[in-house]
Design a protein around this motif. Structure first.
Motif, PDB file in Angstrom:
ATOM      1  N   THR A  18       1.341 -10.770 -13.451  1.00 19.30           N
ATOM      2  CA  THR A  18       0.786  -9.432 -13.200  1.00 19.30           C
ATOM      3  C   THR A  18      -0.679  -9.596 -12.838  1.00 19.30           C
ATOM      4  N   CYS A  20      -4.929  -8.159 -12.961  1.00 18.97           N
ATOM      5  CA  CYS A  20      -6.176  -7.557 -13.619  1.00 18.97           C
ATOM      6  C   CYS A  20      -7.093  -7.158 -12.593  1.00 18.97           C
ATOM      7  N   HIS A 123      -0.013  -2.211 -11.260  1.00 18.16           N
ATOM      8  CA  HIS A 123      -1.489  -2.778 -11.740  1.00 18.16           C
ATOM      9  C   HIS A 123      -2.553  -1.472 -11.795  1.00 18.16           C
TER      10      HIS A 123
END
Length: 184
Positions: A18, A20, A123
């Motif tokens: 994932t 950020c 995201h």
């Protein structure tokens, strides 16, 4: 899917795979899109970012830092166009942009846009969909304006003897009417 995270993002330490938002460069991405949508040409955006001393994506991600050339640390058109056309900045993940010719070869060829795999909202986005769509319309308009009436015989073959950069052909219709000048 990549060894290097895209500019503006970092890998999430809690979840595998994932992304950020990298808060240290969020404002740079927003600035690039805002300047482009407000009408600043891409080459001017690159000059502004270089003059302000903002790190390029390669320097920020520590790629090829040992390789120094006269353009090291300068923002270029290709990098800015990739940022302006990347759907990652609106929160989507795009896969399948290229494919292998066959299993024996490592060579990859670009896919048609209709074959891309787009997963939305994977995201946190950095810019809004409206700003991204405006940028895409401007990029498409730029692409359509590049059609030329003539293909020149020595296009891409001439270099400046002093700095070794490619010479570009520029026609200034207002001043010279039908005269052509060579610049770099």
């Amino acid at each position: 899917m990549s060894t290097c995270t895209p500019y503006g993002f970092i890998k999430d330490i809690n979840g595998k795979g994932t992304l950020c938002v990298d808060e240290s460069v969020r404002n740079v991405i927003v600035k690039i899109f805002d300047m482009f949508v407000s009408g600043v040409p891409i080459y001017s955006i690159g000059k502004i970012l270089t003059d302000e001393g903002i790190e390029t994506p390669a320097i920020h991600n520590n790629i090829n830092v040992g390789v120094k050339s006269q353009n090291f640390g300068k923002w270029n058109l290709t990098t800015l166009k990739k940022i302006l056309s990347n759907e990652l900045y609106i929160g989507h993940t795009v896969q399948g942009k290229t494919k292998k010719i066959n299993y024996k070869s490592k060579k990859r060829v670009p896919q048609d846009k209709s074959a891309f795999i787009i997963v939305e909202n994977t995201h946190e986005p950095i810019i809004s969909k409206e700003v991204f769509d405006s940028a895409q319309k401007l990029l498409e308009a730029m692409k359509n304006n590049k059609t030329r009436k003539h293909e020149y015989l020595l296009k891409g073959l001439l270099y400046c003897e002093h700095c070794n950069t490619k010479l570009l052909l520029k026609v200034d219709k207002e001043v010279y009417k039908d005269r052509t000048t060579i610049r770099h």
